[in-house]
Design an enzyme around this catalytic site. Structure first.
Site, PDB file in Angstrom:
ATOM      1  N   GLU A  21      23.286  11.585   7.238  1.00 25.18           N
ATOM      2  CA  GLU A  21      23.756  10.880   7.929  1.00 25.18           C
ATOM      3  C   GLU A  21      25.719  11.198   8.562  1.00 25.18           C
ATOM      4  OE1 GLU A  21      23.072   6.724   9.729  1.00 25.18           O
ATOM      5  OE2 GLU A  21      20.453   7.118   9.534  1.00 25.18           O
ATOM      6  N   GLU A  41      13.898   9.048   7.150  1.00 24.75           N
ATOM      7  CA  GLU A  41      13.607   7.447   7.219  1.00 24.75           C
ATOM      8  C   GLU A  41      13.467   7.522   8.737  1.00 24.75           C
ATOM      9  OE1 GLU A  41      17.767   6.279   7.289  1.00 24.75           O
ATOM     10  OE2 GLU A  41      18.739   7.449   5.609  1.00 24.75           O
TER      11      GLU A  41
HETATM   12  C1  GCO Z   1      21.124   5.158   7.971  1.00 25.67           C
HETATM   13  C2  GCO Z   1      20.964   4.514   7.164  1.00 25.67           C
HETATM   14  C3  GCO Z   1      20.638   3.333   6.575  1.00 25.67           C
HETATM   15  C4  GCO Z   1      20.451   2.251   7.743  1.00 25.67           C
HETATM   16  C5  GCO Z   1      18.984   2.277   8.853  1.00 25.67           C
HETATM   17  C6  GCO Z   1      18.984   0.913  10.020  1.00 25.67           C
HETATM   18  O1  GCO Z   1      21.372   6.360   6.722  1.00 25.67           O
HETATM   19  O2  GCO Z   1      21.398   5.096   8.743  1.00 25.67           O
HETATM   20  O3  GCO Z   1      20.356   5.424   6.168  1.00 25.67           O
HETATM   21  O4  GCO Z   1      21.292   2.938   5.536  1.00 25.67           O
HETATM   22  O5  GCO Z   1      20.019   1.125   6.458  1.00 25.67           O
HETATM   23  O6  GCO Z   1      19.121   3.899   9.395  1.00 25.67           O
HETATM   24  O7  GCO Z   1      20.103   1.298   9.804  1.00 25.67           O
END
Ligand code: GCO
Length: 482
Positions: free
Chosen positions: A176, A373
């Site tokens: 991200e 994710e």
């Molecule tokens: C993200 C994150 C996670 C967060 C999840 C929830 O990449 O945003 O990888 O670390 O915890 O998205 O907010």
């Protein structure tokens, strides 16, 4: 496809392709703890979380899930849940305490043991090299605004490839990057807490450059490995015609600002100028490097963004890009939300998968997709029976797995799904107050309790199909506890 069971009643089998990967995802700073153990140096998240007022409740990742000391137990847990893969990130400052120079062997040894432990249990490691925890030493030297940080990242990637590469097939350079640039350097709500458009724009380019440089190093060190990165992508929708133009801008600034350079080697023209790196930062060859062919694109999908005409309403949501003008984030009343207040719309995941698939260019032919994710926060607790009955998460899972199954039927080259997250953990600026795990963690005792959602996920992971009782009811969403 439908089949008939032995009792003769028709049921629908929604199977996934053979070899489809069912995994769970985590990140180093969110789970490891042991912040100063065995020579680990501080990262920007250590500094930020220790700064009063930055994280809810003053929480830090000092202990987190204590995964550093409990990884054997957690590996057994993963095995018991039938996971085929574990996505985790490496804490750069365990490997190089200041982000460059000498290697801290104890850091390498930890990840070596982790990878060995996964392999012994036939769980495939899926590695993320950078999940937001930039070594503080590099931040002090200019952070991502400094082009040199991209070179240091490539060196670190090479160190990891040489240390554990022979046992790891799947590598992600960055997680991200849009959140790093936007939340970390523009809005200042994540580490390192900078609020500067020019620094954020430079960060954008140098993160992409870091990805390109590291990809080349990994490719030459590990020719057989599968290389990619994880992008946070949100479908952006206009709730009225007035907001349509702004939605195009918001899509550019939220999604395409990283996706277009990776896929097409160019920044999106629709983004506003202050969001984009100035020409002076883009050197000859950078965009070719950034669009180096990948084996997969990882998609982190949580929620759609809706925009509508402001009509005098001022938005307080700083995360959602608005595209400028008299437009604000909008919460369609018919959509449920999670404990984060995020909209639940599985169809948005389907749409995003179709969009990315349709945009894979010839240069990226053969590039596959992963959901790296997907998940939700819910107000989970251990009930008087000792059970965590997280029906909201099961509902979220049901809707989103239905969406990916449909996407695969419609031609999306999706090879796997990683649930966010294995464990409740340090949820960045929200501290420990938001629970995303399929395993409940009592942070005071570090006791793990398998939630009901993990049982459902276990069934799916081991049968490679969606539960028959999920068929025929549509998404069946339950509103989150808000
Ligand atoms: C993200 C994150 C996670 C967060 C999840 C929830 O990449 O945003 O990888 O670390 O915890 O998205 O907010």
């Amino acid at each position: 496809m439908s089949a008939t069971d032995t009792s003769g009643s028709a049921k629908t089998v929604r199977a996934f392709p053979e070899g489809f990967v069912w995994g769970a995802a985590t990140a180093a700073y969110q789970i490891e703890g042991a912040a100063t153990a065995d020579g680990r140096g501080p990262s920007v998240w250590d500094t930020f979380s220790h700064t009063p007022g930055k994280v809810r409740g003053g929480d830090t990742g000092d202990i987190a899930c204590d995964f550093y000391n409990r990884s054997e137990e957690d590996l057994d847990l993963m095995k018991s849940l039938g996971l085929a893969a574990f996505r985790f990130s490496i804490s750069w400052s365990r490997i190089q305490p200041t982000g460059s120079g000498a290697i801290n062997q104890a850091g390498i040894d930890f990840y070596r043991r982790l990878v060995d432990g996964l392999r012994e249990r036939e769980i495939a490691p899926a590695i993320t090299l950078f999940h937001w925890d930039l070594p503080q030493g590099l931040e002090d030297a200019g952070g991502w605004a400094n082009r040199d940080t991209a070179e240091r990242f490539a060196d670190y990637a090479q160190i990891m490839a040489e240390a554990i590469g022979s046992d790891c097939d799947d590598w992600m350079t960055l997680n991200e990057p849009q959140v790093v640039a936007n939340q970390g350097y523009r809005l200042g709500i994540h580490a390192p807490g900078v609020t500067d458009d020019a620094i954020a724009a430079a960060t954008t380019h140098h993160l992409l450059l870091a990805h390109g440089l590291a990809t080349q190093r990994l490719r030459s060190a590990l020719p057989a490995a599968k290389l990619g990165l994880a992008l946070n992508l949100n479908v952006v929708k206009a709730a009225d015609s007035f907001a349509e133009a702004a939605a195009v801008v918001a899509d550019a600034e939220q999604n395409r600002i990283f996706m277009d350079p990776i896929l097409h080697g160019s920044y999106p023209a629709a983004a506003r100028p202050h969001m984009l790196p100035p020409e002076s930062l883009i050197e000859d060859g950078d965009m070719d490097l950034i669009s180096t062919p990948l084996d997969f694109i990882g998609i982190n999908y949580y929620a759609p963004f809706y925009l509508k005409r402001a009509d005098g309403v001022v938005s307080t949501d700083r995360r959602t890009p608005t595209g400028g003008g008299d437009v604000v984030p909008f919460m369609p009343p018919h959509l449920p939300t999670t404990a984060m207040g995020w909209l639940i719309e599985p169809q948005g995941l389907y749409e995003m998968l179709k969009i990315v698939t349709s945009e894979l260019p010839d240069k990226q032919s053969g590039c596959r997709l992963y959901i790296t994710e997907n998940g939700c926060a819910a107000e989970d607790y251990v009930d008087p029976n000792g059970v965590v009955n997280d029906v909201e998460r099961i509902s979220y899972l049901k809707g989103h797995l239905d969406a990916i199954w449909r996407a695969i039927q419609d031609g999306v080259p999706l090879d796997g799904y990683f649930q966010w997250s294995l464990l409740d953990n340090f949820e960045w600026a929200y501290g420990y107050q938001k629970r995303f795990g399929v395993v409940f963690v009592d942070f005071g005792t570090q006791k793990r309790t398998i939630k009901q959602s993990a049982r459902v996920y276990q069934q799916i992971a081991t049968t490679n199909e969606l539960p028959h009782e999920w068929a025929g009811e549509g998404a069946g969403l339950i509103a989150g506890a808000v």
